[in-house]
Design a protein around this motif. Structure first.
Motif, PDB file in Angstrom:
ATOM      1  N   LEU A 129       0.955  -1.230   0.033  1.00 22.51           N
ATOM      2  CA  LEU A 129      -0.110  -0.016  -0.004  1.00 22.51           C
ATOM      3  C   LEU A 129       0.929   1.373   0.185  1.00 22.51           C
ATOM      4  O   LEU A 129       0.590   2.120  -0.479  1.00 22.51           O
TER       5      LEU A 129
ATOM      6  N   MET B 271       2.161   1.897  -3.596  1.00 26.47           N
ATOM      7  CA  MET B 271       0.866   2.371  -4.257  1.00 26.47           C
ATOM      8  C   MET B 271       0.658   3.885  -4.053  1.00 26.47           C
ATOM      9  O   MET B 271       0.579   4.824  -5.151  1.00 26.47           O
ATOM     10  N   ASP B 272       0.755   4.337  -2.707  1.00 26.18           N
ATOM     11  CA  ASP B 272       0.511   5.816  -2.305  1.00 26.18           C
ATOM     12  C   ASP B 272       1.614   6.639  -2.790  1.00 26.18           C
ATOM     13  O   ASP B 272       1.187   7.813  -3.171  1.00 26.18           O
TER      14      ASP B 272
ATOM     15  N   SER C   3      -9.281  -3.339   0.791  1.00 26.27           N
ATOM     16  CA  SER C   3      -8.856  -2.119   0.020  1.00 26.27           C
ATOM     17  C   SER C   3      -7.472  -2.509  -0.685  1.00 26.27           C
ATOM     18  O   SER C   3      -7.748  -1.370  -1.777  1.00 26.27           O
TER      19      SER C   3
ATOM     20  N   ARG D 204      -9.171  -3.549  -4.230  1.00 27.55           N
ATOM     21  CA  ARG D 204      -9.536  -2.174  -4.986  1.00 27.55           C
ATOM     22  C   ARG D 204      -8.449  -1.360  -5.588  1.00 27.55           C
ATOM     23  O   ARG D 204      -8.608  -1.115  -6.691  1.00 27.55           O
ATOM     24  N   GLN D 205      -7.658  -0.996  -4.647  1.00 24.10           N
ATOM     25  CA  GLN D 205      -6.340  -0.130  -5.432  1.00 24.10           C
ATOM     26  C   GLN D 205      -5.652  -1.021  -6.430  1.00 24.10           C
ATOM     27  O   GLN D 205      -5.313  -0.289  -7.372  1.00 24.10           O
TER      28      GLN D 205
ATOM     29  N   ARG E 128      -7.773  -0.888  -9.598  1.00 20.06           N
ATOM     30  CA  ARG E 128      -7.771   0.406 -10.277  1.00 20.06           C
ATOM     31  C   ARG E 128      -6.394   0.797 -10.840  1.00 20.06           C
ATOM     32  O   ARG E 128      -6.373   1.444 -11.897  1.00 20.06           O
TER      33      ARG E 128
END
Length: 590
Positions: A423, A426-427, A550, A553-554, A557
């Motif tokens: 995560l 990705m952020d 979460s 989904r990321q 996308r």
């Protein structure tokens, strides 16, 4: 002719004088307005920056609290599932209850209480108690082993009814002539036979706080509960005055969080309060944080003086300029130059704000990644030690069982860390998808084979409707992670004798996959939150860390698709995921 020229010259002089006075008045008014607006802008900007800095420090404090609460909740959950605890409660063998829990919670109770700086990274309980079916405290046989508390504190632990889910609260009492606050977590224990709540475990520990490095910098945090403020760094007189202001603020507002300015020892502070236990059976408690404003206010005053001085000089210059404008009629040229300078200043301010925001985002992402990396090493060392103990042959069977459970927990924690690292990548925008043609039918089949082995043990069947070959655009390992999370959730939140249904088809250049399962539906109030990080919508039925949906989904996308909840109700929950469709490579590879 001379007489005619004289009035004409006087008229021109009068016109220029009137025009000059008019221009001076206009310049004076515009300068005063500009000075007023500039001061307002500086004040609002300084306050906004201070609020952002305050919220960043407060978020760090709340993050540490959430990590500690999650760790304690996991310990309580594991303890409540122990057969010895259930046997003692359900068979009314209460004399065996506390001795059975003593071994499980020994490491929490032993050792000295950590300091405020160490409390964020250490788990240490002050006491624990069990509640009976009516909410009354079950007396322990030996107070020394479960933490000594006085009768006033023990009375505050009793509840009118047992909680249906984890509850938090705060208790205030006198200890050795001084005020003390204990943070508590109440965890329900359910009957293995009827599923009803038969008891609750209440654990008390020292609240987390941030100690400022000096008197004029950093957050001062405390607790407001039962009409009293507990903040160790303030004197009794300061606590009394500040407590009265907080009480008035809470009385005037129904909001669970707010902030306002107060004065402590004559110095301005920003006070922030937030309800710590909304919906709890325990008395309402608020976290109180004080942020000193002395340096910020001093800086704001200096800026205002500078702006005032600059405004005075600008006004003087405007008077002079207005005279030349009236004489030479050069107003359009000066206005154009002024507009150009203002545009350049605004562009510089916008660029500076953009750079500042970008740096803040980078620091936040770097903090998450560094924290996850720092956690990997101790977890790896812990796992190696447990595996070494499991390789020995001189322990009892119960010891091996406990070691295996601990080893399983280290694997779960490693999964959480890996998810957080992904995560964080990705952020920060560092995760790059290497797109290729992925055979989704083959990938789903592999995960269904693994899942079927586990589902046979709980009498659960799988229904699938998949084409022989269907390809999507994506990277295989991340596409596999999306499918894994959805299928594992379908099995984890299912019921005995239930079923899982998965379908895939191509529509309008997209591959649409639906995954449905029987079981308790997601509550309508929870449905809009299920894709949030660390959100768990069914804590009673399954364990987890709340990152799966979460993360899925990321990743979807990032692949150019999406993941959504289609339906949840009437014993059926269904998710839909979309991928861009792809054609298989000419050589047959993915």
């Amino acid at each position: 002719m001379i007489a005619t020229a004289e009035p004409s010259k006087q008229a021109i002089t009068s016109f220029r004088a009137k025009l000059s006075v008019t221009m001076m008045l206009v310049v004076s008014g515009m300068t005063a307005l500009g000075l007023y607006l500039a001061q307002r802008t500086v004040g609002s900007t300084a306050e906004r920056d201070l609020q952002q800095n305050f919220q960043a420090q407060l978020s760090s404090l709340h993050g540490l609290e959430e990590l500690r609460h999650a760790a304690l909740a996991e310990r309580c959950r594991v303890l409540s599932e122990k057969p010895r605890i259930h046997a003692a409660l359900e068979d009314n063998a209460l004399d065996l209850l506390y001795p059975s829990a003593e071994d499980e919670l020994r490491d929490l109770m032993e050792g000295e209480e950590p300091s405020s700086e160490q409390a964020a990274s250490a788990l240490h309980a002050r006491f624990y108690r069990f509640l009976d079916a009516t909410g009354a405290v079950l007396p322990p046989p030996n107070l020394k082993d479960v933490g000594v508390i006085n009768t006033a504190v023990e009375a505050q632990l009793a509840l009118a009814q047992l909680p249906e889910k984890q509850q938090s609260g705060y208790l205030s009492h006198r200890d050795g002539g001084s005020d003390r606050v204990d943070e508590i977590i109440a965890f329900p224990i359910f009957s293995t036979e009827t599923g009803e709540i038969i008891s609750a475990l209440v654990v008390g520990f020292k609240p987390l706080e941030i100690v400022p490095k000096s008197d004029d910098a950093g957050i001062k945090s405390g607790i407001w509960v039962n009409g009293r403020l507990h903040l160790a760094s303030l004197s009794q007189s300061e606590l009394g005055a500040l407590g009265n202001e907080i009480t008035r603020a809470l009385t005037r507002s129904d909001s669970v969080q707010n902030n306002f300015t107060v004065r402590v020892n004559g110095a301005p502070h920003l006070l922030f309060y937030k309800r710590l236990n909304p919906g709890s059976l325990f008395p309402p408690a608020y976290e109180i944080c004080l942020y000193p404003l002395a340096s910020a206010v001093a800086q704001l005053h200096r800026l205002r003086w500078q702006i005032g001085g600059a405004g005075g000089l600008l006004l003087l210059g405007g008077f002079v300029a207005s005279h030349f404008v009236a004489v030479r009629f050069s107003k359009p040229v000066e206005k154009l130059a002024l507009d150009s300078e203002q545009n350049r200043a605004q562009r510089r301010l916008a660029e500076a704000a953009l750079i500042s925001t970008s740096e803040k985002l980078k620091r936040s992402t770097r903090y998450s990644a560094d924290a996850s990396h720092q956690l990997k090493t101790p977890v790896t060392v812990l796992r190696a030690g447990i595996e070494s103990l499991l390789s020995r042959e001189d322990f009892d069977a119960a010891v091996y069982e406990e070691l295996s459970a601990l080893l399983h927990q280290t694997h779960r924690l490693t999964g959480v860390i890996e998810d957080l690292l992904l995560l964080s990548r990705m952020d920060s925008g560092h995760l790059q998808i290497k797109s290729e043609a992925v055979d989704l039918s083959e990938l789903i089949g592999e995960w269904l084979d693994d899942l079927a082995t586990l589902l046979d043990q709980v009498d659960m069947r799988i229904e699938k409707k998949l084409p022989a070959k269907i390809y999507v655009v994506g990277e295989r390992r991340y596409t596999s992670l999306i499918v894994q999370n959805l299928l594992e959730n379908a099995g984890k939140y299912n019921r005995t004798g239930g079923r899982i249904k998965i379908e895939a088809q191509e529509k309008n250049g997209e591959v649409v996959v639906t995954v449905g399962n029987t079981g308790e539906p997601i509550a309508p109030s929870e449905q809009e939150h299920i894709f949030e990080r660390f959100h768990r919508g069914s804590e009673k039925s399954a364990s987890g860390h709340g990152l799966g949906l979460s993360l899925a989904r990321q990743l979807a996308r990032l692949h150019g698709g999406d993941l959504r909840l289609v339906h949840s109700g009437d014993d059926w929950t269904e998710f839909e995921i979309r991928f861009p469709a792809a054609q298989p490579a000419a050589d047959g590879g993915s």
